[in-house]
Write a protein that holds these residues in place. Sequence first.
Motif, PDB file in Angstrom:
ATOM      1  N   LEU A 125       0.812  -1.220   0.000  1.00 32.19           N
ATOM      2  CA  LEU A 125       0.000   0.000   0.000  1.00 32.19           C
ATOM      3  C   LEU A 125       0.846   1.272   0.000  1.00 32.19           C
ATOM      4  N   LEU A 126       2.150   1.116   0.091  1.00 36.40           N
ATOM      5  CA  LEU A 126       3.033   2.282   0.196  1.00 36.40           C
ATOM      6  C   LEU A 126       3.157   2.959  -1.162  1.00 36.40           C
ATOM      7  N   LYS A 127       2.527   4.099  -1.318  1.00 38.91           N
ATOM      8  CA  LYS A 127       2.498   4.787  -2.608  1.00 38.91           C
ATOM      9  C   LYS A 127       3.032   6.213  -2.546  1.00 38.91           C
ATOM     10  N   GLN A 128       2.580   6.964  -1.533  1.00 35.17           N
ATOM     11  CA  GLN A 128       2.886   8.391  -1.480  1.00 35.17           C
ATOM     12  C   GLN A 128       4.185   8.631  -0.708  1.00 35.17           C
ATOM     13  N   GLN A 129       5.140   9.259  -1.362  1.00 33.65           N
ATOM     14  CA  GLN A 129       6.460   9.441  -0.782  1.00 33.65           C
ATOM     15  C   GLN A 129       6.501  10.496   0.327  1.00 33.65           C
ATOM     16  N   ASN A 130       5.396  11.179   0.542  1.00 34.10           N
ATOM     17  CA  ASN A 130       5.336  12.170   1.634  1.00 34.10           C
ATOM     18  C   ASN A 130       4.365  11.734   2.727  1.00 34.10           C
ATOM     19  N   CYS A 131       4.091  10.441   2.791  1.00 30.29           N
ATOM     20  CA  CYS A 131       3.082   9.930   3.720  1.00 30.29           C
ATOM     21  C   CYS A 131       3.683   8.898   4.670  1.00 30.29           C
ATOM     22  N   ILE A 132       3.390   9.045   5.955  1.00 31.22           N
ATOM     23  CA  ILE A 132       3.745   8.054   6.958  1.00 31.22           C
ATOM     24  C   ILE A 132       2.560   7.106   7.118  1.00 31.22           C
ATOM     25  N   TYR A 133       2.771   5.839   6.833  1.00 35.08           N
ATOM     26  CA  TYR A 133       1.722   4.836   6.955  1.00 35.08           C
ATOM     27  C   TYR A 133       1.888   4.110   8.290  1.00 35.08           C
ATOM     28  N   TYR A 134       0.767   3.873   8.969  1.00 34.58           N
ATOM     29  CA  TYR A 134       0.852   3.160  10.236  1.00 34.58           C
ATOM     30  C   TYR A 134      -0.359   2.248  10.405  1.00 34.58           C
TER      31      TYR A 134
END
Length: 259
Positions: A125-134
């Motif tokens: 699901l990791l797509k946006q390079q400016n987003c922290i996923y948790y």
Amino acid sequence: MSEMFDIVKEGGLRKIDAAKDNTRPLISIITTTYNAEQYIIRCIASVQAQAFKNIEHIILDGASTDNTVAILEAHNSILAYWRSEKDEGIYDAMNKAIKYARGDWYLFLGADDELLDGFSEMALLLKQQNCIYYGDFVFDTMRRAGGKFDGYRLAKAGICHQNIFYPAIVFKKYLYNKRYPLYADYFLNIQCWADKSIKFEYHPLVIAKFCSDGVSSTSIDIQFEKDRKSIIKKYLGQIVYWRYLIRKLRKKESNKRIY
């Protein structure tokens, strides 16, 4: 004088290109260790067991005096990089490890923790390079915890470090602040929350099993607690700050009535 002769040991697959699949993001899993012989094999195995394989596992050891280094040497063929040398604590070791990492994303896994299947699901699901996923985690008792955060909830408690995927851009702007020996990751998340160029995105996936006996779970970061109110006010805003103060006051009054 003795510091001049401190021994540095290192190993792993440094000479092999870390990127195994250019169509998927490379995730750097960073583990710091000190005298972790009873845990580290289980931690390494949980990383190796992941269905998502575009991973580099980097381990920074603080000059362990038990068999930790021997275990790392025995796993040279599956670790991207490991290094053993004296450090100034957990977050100093993490800051050092970041310099060796080559991933698009970073996840910090304790030596006594384990990755679960939700890691591989989140990796897709990791797509946006400016987003922290948790996501979520389970304690070693298998009780599930986590959930979605907002600014007010972040003022009260931190997001579990083991279920956060940081994009590489975070560590181009920030490092762990060694002023906070136990809660530097909490402070980092507050800084990122206040940074308008960085987003947070929650997914209800169980990323890791968290050992509840770790030092951050059983001790208090005294310096952070001294600074907490000023941190909340500076980074999370006046509304969150006043909500937090009112909650603390009500809790204090409630405790007075109980006793």
